[in-house]
Design a protein around this motif. Structure first.
Motif, PDB file in Angstrom:
ATOM      1  N   TYR A 265       1.002  -1.309   0.052  1.00  0.00           N
ATOM      2  CA  TYR A 265      -0.086   0.054   0.018  1.00  0.00           C
ATOM      3  C   TYR A 265       0.782   1.290   0.137  1.00  0.00           C
ATOM      4  O   TYR A 265       0.402   2.567  -0.261  1.00  0.00           O
ATOM      5  CB  TYR A 265      -0.954  -0.040   1.085  1.00  0.00           C
ATOM      6  CG  TYR A 265      -0.383   0.081   2.687  1.00  0.00           C
ATOM      7  CD1 TYR A 265      -0.171   1.185   3.257  1.00  0.00           C
ATOM      8  CD2 TYR A 265      -0.059  -0.951   3.156  1.00  0.00           C
ATOM      9  CE1 TYR A 265       0.612   1.653   4.408  1.00  0.00           C
ATOM     10  CE2 TYR A 265       0.472  -1.050   4.505  1.00  0.00           C
ATOM     11  CZ  TYR A 265       0.806   0.223   5.164  1.00  0.00           C
ATOM     12  OH  TYR A 265       1.386   0.334   6.278  1.00  0.00           O
ATOM     13  N   ASP A 268       1.894   1.764  -3.795  1.00  0.00           N
ATOM     14  CA  ASP A 268       0.709   2.745  -4.390  1.00  0.00           C
ATOM     15  C   ASP A 268       0.861   4.285  -4.234  1.00  0.00           C
ATOM     16  O   ASP A 268       0.571   4.851  -5.330  1.00  0.00           O
ATOM     17  CB  ASP A 268      -0.597   2.178  -3.812  1.00  0.00           C
ATOM     18  CG  ASP A 268      -0.990   0.596  -4.041  1.00  0.00           C
ATOM     19  OD1 ASP A 268      -0.299   0.164  -5.038  1.00  0.00           O
ATOM     20  OD2 ASP A 268      -1.633  -0.025  -3.351  1.00  0.00           O
ATOM     21  N   LYS A 271       3.449   5.467  -6.513  1.00  0.00           N
ATOM     22  CA  LYS A 271       2.883   5.374  -7.946  1.00  0.00           C
ATOM     23  C   LYS A 271       2.147   6.810  -8.436  1.00  0.00           C
ATOM     24  O   LYS A 271       2.217   7.171  -9.679  1.00  0.00           O
ATOM     25  CB  LYS A 271       2.136   4.153  -8.230  1.00  0.00           C
ATOM     26  CG  LYS A 271       2.817   2.943  -8.199  1.00  0.00           C
ATOM     27  CD  LYS A 271       1.715   1.641  -8.493  1.00  0.00           C
ATOM     28  CE  LYS A 271       2.393   0.417  -8.270  1.00  0.00           C
ATOM     29  NZ  LYS A 271       1.495  -0.650  -8.429  1.00  0.00           N
TER      30      LYS A 271
END
Length: 508
Positions: A265, A268, A271
């Motif tokens: 997580y 993420d 990104k």
């Protein structure tokens, strides 16, 4: 004759005043019992009426946690029990609890606790479906369903309950979620279940931060429910099972070498972070001002509510106004959280001003890879003038490695400390940690050390100034000899951090 009429009149006035005074005393006493003390009325409390004896809205329990049914009094207003909100809430919780019984997470014999329940609707629902030993706690007790207590300090002994419920975002609203979680862990029996209702966990970061608070628990159910109130139209139900009996375990940094693995997580978040600047800027000090507008701060992408403490670690802090006062306290989005600041600065020039600052702990040493004596050099570019207040530490080196090398600038001895080990002892996995690092090239030593020890996993967000052989302000077309690294090597350092799942931003 006038005197004979005056005596009865005076006596009558006295008796009237006495009776009025008595009524006033009784009225004040009654108001205190009902409004302040929150107790039920009885003859001993000078109360002359009570709730109807036939009113019974909860099923009386027979176990040690049983609460009396609502008859003969109570601090709850009787009209509350018949209101649409009350009935709707009880029906909702009854349905939710019956589903939990069907799933094996709750039984009619479960000793149950509802934490921080403002009205006791969940307690009433438990009793109505046959869970006899059910009780609630809240900061303001609502007898007979709810007694006084707080989620951060549950007034029951260790391993008392089989089932603990936290609804209506009570956990989310807690100022001390780590203490709340620890109390649930303490009072819940091994093998017991803790159930939470959240209106909307906003992202995977906050959800995993919540789970990190419960070291001995495993998620056994994640379910969406339609809410019963317009303020909470959607509810996420999370069911955790307690699987160990000795309290919270310590944070495991990974393998035997201490290395850690940044969870998915956090990858993420990387990104969706702002892109790195791939081309070397000719004027990095101008690029910084422009790039600050593009930075996607972690608190602007995720909810940081489920953290124990909030910390800003400034490695190479220099003066208070260098970054703490001028940037972090003014610009960094804190989601109304209070951050404690650690200013790591070895240069004695700046130490005195930190003594007058609140909420700041000065660490008067140089961040390094181990505990040893170092030297640092104040090395300036040609034509650069820096007064005493603005000077900063130059390159640091171990005393043993100096040999006969000569320095062009001012040289002083300082004490270095193992920054990675200090970080592991100072912060925990449940803290929210923001770090700014400006250490004049030592980042190429410190960052690998953070990875090797696993301390990198304790940092949520990094603002890193990477020092390389850059163009000089004073001399167009010339590069400074101050640093050995190239911009490409700095870019490689940033990429390695992001590829590992560390949210790092370029800083100048």
């Amino acid at each position: 004759m006038e005197q004979s009429v005056g005596k009865p009149s005076s006596l009558r006035n006295f008796l009237v005043r006495f009776l009025l005074f008595g009524v006033l005393i009784i009225g004040v006493r009654f108001a205190y019992i009902i409004a302040v003390a929150g107790e039920s009325c009885n003859i001993g409390d000078f109360c002359f009426f009570s709730l109807p004896q036939t009113l019974s809205l909860v099923i009386a329990g027979t176990g040690p946690l049983a609460v009396e049914s609502v008859s003969g009094g109570g601090s709850l207003q009787p009209e509350l029990y018949t209101s649409k909100d009350w009935i709707k809430g009880v029906r909702f919780y009854s349905s939710a609890f019956q589903d939990l019984i069907a799933g094996g997470y709750l039984s009619l014999q479960s000793k149950s606790l509802c934490v921080e329940t403002p009205t006791g609707r969940d307690v009433s629902a438990l009793r109505e479906i046959g869970v006899k030993d059910a009780v609630g706690i809240a900061r303001k007790g609502v007898k007979p369903l709810v007694k006084f207590g707080r989620g951060e300090r549950i007034p029951f002994g260790n391993r008392t309950f089989d089932f603990v419920f936290s609804g209506e975002d009570s956990f989310l609203q807690s100022a001390k979620p780590a203490d709340f979680a620890a109390e649930i862990d303490r009072t819940l029996k091994p093998g017991g279940f803790a159930v939470f209702h959240f209106s909307n966990p906003k992202d995977t970061y906050s959800f995993n931060s919540f789970l990190d608070l419960f070291h001995c628990f495993r998620v056994v159910k994640l379910h969406g429910l339609e809410g019963f109130d317009s303020s909470i139209p959607y509810i996420r139900e999370i069911v955790l099972k307690k699987e160990c009996g000795d309290g919270a375990g310590k944070f495991d940094f990974g393998d035997s070498n201490g290395k850690c693995y940044v969870p998915g997580y956090k990858h993420d978040l990387v990104k969706i972070a702002e892109p790195l600047i791939s081309e070397e800027p000719l004027k990095p000090w101008i690029t910084l001002k422009r790039n600050v507008k593009n930075i996607k701060y972690l608190p602007s992408m995720a909810d940081i509510s489920f953290k124990n403490r909030y910390l800003y670690v400034d490695v190479g802090a220099r003066s208070y106004g260098s970054s703490i006062g001028s940037w972090f306290r003014k610009q960094y989005p804190k989601q109304n959280k209070t951050f404690h600041v650690y200013a790591i600065e070895a240069d004695k020039t700046f130490h005195q001003e930190y003594a007058l600052k609140k909420g700041i702990t000065l660490v008067p040493y140089a961040a390094w890879v181990k505990n040893e004596t170092l030297t640092f050099e104040i090395h300036r570019d040609p034509g650069e003038h820096v007064d005493v207040k603005g000077r900063g530490m130059g390159r640091i080196r171990p005393v043993q490695s100096l040999g006969k090398e000569e320095f062009e600038g001012e040289v002083e001895k300082i004490q270095g400390f193992d920054f990675a080990e200090w970080l592991k002892k100072t912060v925990t996995k449940n803290d929210f940690v923001v770090m700014k690092m400006d250490v004049e090239g030592t980042e190429f030593d410190l960052i690998p050390r953070l990875f090797k020890t696993g301390a990198i996993c304790l940092i949520d967000e990094i603002f890193l100034e990477c020092h390389y052989n850059r163009w000089q302000r004073c001399c167009p077309g010339q590069r400074s000899a101050k640093y050995e690294k190239t911009y490409a090597q700095c870019l490689q350092l940033f990429n390695s951090l992001r590829q590992s799942g560390v949210l790092v931003h370029q800083w100048w």
